[in-house]
Design a protein around this motif. Structure first.
Motif, PDB file in Angstrom:
ATOM      1  N   LEU A 276      20.061 -20.507  33.464  1.00 46.20           N
ATOM      2  CA  LEU A 276      19.659 -20.210  32.630  1.00 46.20           C
ATOM      3  C   LEU A 276      19.634 -20.875  30.882  1.00 46.20           C
ATOM      4  O   LEU A 276      19.331 -20.779  29.848  1.00 46.20           O
ATOM      5  N   VAL A 277      21.015 -21.371  30.695  1.00 47.81           N
ATOM      6  CA  VAL A 277      21.332 -21.481  29.312  1.00 47.81           C
ATOM      7  C   VAL A 277      20.357 -23.063  29.555  1.00 47.81           C
ATOM      8  O   VAL A 277      20.205 -24.217  30.092  1.00 47.81           O
ATOM      9  N   GLY A 278      20.019 -22.847  28.026  1.00 49.39           N
ATOM     10  CA  GLY A 278      18.913 -23.937  27.269  1.00 49.39           C
ATOM     11  C   GLY A 278      17.423 -23.406  27.395  1.00 49.39           C
ATOM     12  O   GLY A 278      16.441 -24.298  26.996  1.00 49.39           O
ATOM     13  N   GLN A 279      17.731 -22.157  27.491  1.00 45.49           N
ATOM     14  CA  GLN A 279      16.234 -21.289  28.126  1.00 45.49           C
ATOM     15  C   GLN A 279      16.285 -20.764  27.219  1.00 45.49           C
ATOM     16  O   GLN A 279      16.789 -19.488  26.562  1.00 45.49           O
ATOM     17  N   TRP A 280      14.640 -20.335  26.426  1.00 48.77           N
ATOM     18  CA  TRP A 280      14.659 -18.695  25.697  1.00 48.77           C
ATOM     19  C   TRP A 280      14.460 -17.668  27.205  1.00 48.77           C
ATOM     20  O   TRP A 280      13.655 -17.441  27.594  1.00 48.77           O
ATOM     21  N   VAL A 281      15.188 -16.602  26.971  1.00 46.80           N
ATOM     22  CA  VAL A 281      15.349 -15.354  27.775  1.00 46.80           C
ATOM     23  C   VAL A 281      15.187 -14.425  26.951  1.00 46.80           C
ATOM     24  O   VAL A 281      15.229 -13.944  25.172  1.00 46.80           O
ATOM     25  N   ARG A 282      14.344 -13.223  26.965  1.00 45.82           N
ATOM     26  CA  ARG A 282      14.565 -11.860  27.155  1.00 45.82           C
ATOM     27  C   ARG A 282      15.972 -10.671  27.435  1.00 45.82           C
ATOM     28  O   ARG A 282      15.366 -10.936  29.107  1.00 45.82           O
ATOM     29  N   LEU A 283      17.035 -10.319  26.571  1.00 47.92           N
ATOM     30  CA  LEU A 283      17.647  -9.439  27.016  1.00 47.92           C
ATOM     31  C   LEU A 283      16.818  -8.464  27.961  1.00 47.92           C
ATOM     32  O   LEU A 283      15.637  -7.697  27.306  1.00 47.92           O
ATOM     33  N   ARG A 284      17.141  -7.457  28.785  1.00 51.72           N
ATOM     34  CA  ARG A 284      16.120  -6.440  29.381  1.00 51.72           C
ATOM     35  C   ARG A 284      16.999  -5.022  28.931  1.00 51.72           C
ATOM     36  O   ARG A 284      16.238  -4.335  28.659  1.00 51.72           O
ATOM     37  N   GLU A 285      18.242  -4.992  27.934  1.00 53.58           N
ATOM     38  CA  GLU A 285      18.723  -4.281  27.862  1.00 53.58           C
ATOM     39  C   GLU A 285      17.974  -4.232  25.643  1.00 53.58           C
ATOM     40  O   GLU A 285      17.454  -2.789  26.343  1.00 53.58           O
ATOM     41  N   ASP A 286      17.874  -4.717  25.451  1.00 50.90           N
ATOM     42  CA  ASP A 286      17.292  -4.474  24.685  1.00 50.90           C
ATOM     43  C   ASP A 286      16.359  -4.988  23.956  1.00 50.90           C
ATOM     44  O   ASP A 286      15.908  -4.338  22.844  1.00 50.90           O
ATOM     45  N   GLY A 287      15.592  -5.852  24.736  1.00 58.77           N
ATOM     46  CA  GLY A 287      14.734  -6.559  24.193  1.00 58.77           C
ATOM     47  C   GLY A 287      15.027  -7.346  23.409  1.00 58.77           C
ATOM     48  O   GLY A 287      13.807  -8.648  23.060  1.00 58.77           O
ATOM     49  N   THR A 288      15.769  -7.842  23.593  1.00 62.51           N
ATOM     50  CA  THR A 288      15.834  -9.213  22.503  1.00 62.51           C
ATOM     51  C   THR A 288      15.635 -10.562  23.395  1.00 62.51           C
ATOM     52  O   THR A 288      16.280 -10.896  24.259  1.00 62.51           O
ATOM     53  N   VAL A 289      15.067 -11.719  21.880  1.00 63.38           N
ATOM     54  CA  VAL A 289      14.925 -12.523  22.481  1.00 63.38           C
ATOM     55  C   VAL A 289      15.144 -13.721  21.934  1.00 63.38           C
ATOM     56  O   VAL A 289      15.037 -13.436  20.339  1.00 63.38           O
ATOM     57  N   GLY A 290      16.501 -14.674  22.558  1.00 66.47           N
ATOM     58  CA  GLY A 290      16.655 -15.715  22.516  1.00 66.47           C
ATOM     59  C   GLY A 290      16.994 -17.034  23.483  1.00 66.47           C
ATOM     60  O   GLY A 290      16.818 -16.900  24.659  1.00 66.47           O
TER      61      GLY A 290
END
Length: 100
Positions: free
Chosen positions: A17-31
């Motif tokens: 997933l490195v280099g991709q935009w992801v959503r953290l499952r824990e708190d929904g943060t996108v980065g």
């Protein structure tokens, strides 16, 4: 017969997933995931860098609806020379285009 149990989300190798935009499952943060392995990870968001130890629990951003707030924030920091807002916005748009 259908089960009432939720189907678990697919597990991703954090390095994939490195280099991709992801959503953290824990708190929904996108980065933008800048580094990850089985011991820790680093995520660049429009408001700063988030790092943590442990396995990454995230999934790629694939829908425009989940990216709208991030796109707005990136457009707001596009002219900031200390932040790669324009490049990050381009990466996000390319990723979203791959998932129509």
């Amino acid at each position: 017969m259908l089960s009432a149990h939720a189907v678990p989300a697919p597990l991703f190798d954090p390095a994939d997933l490195v280099g991709q935009w992801v959503r953290l499952r824990e708190d929904g943060t996108v980065g933008l995931l800048t580094s990850a392995d089985h011991t820790g990870w680093t995520l660049r968001t429009p408001t700063g860098v988030v790092s943590a130890r442990g396995r990454l629990a995230a999934e790629p951003v694939t829908r425009r609806t989940e990216a709208r707030p991030v796109r707005r924030r990136l457009r707001a920091v596009m002219d900031d020379p200390a932040f790669p807002g324009a490049a990050d916005l381009d990466l996000l748009d390319l990723q979203l285009a791959a998932h129509p």
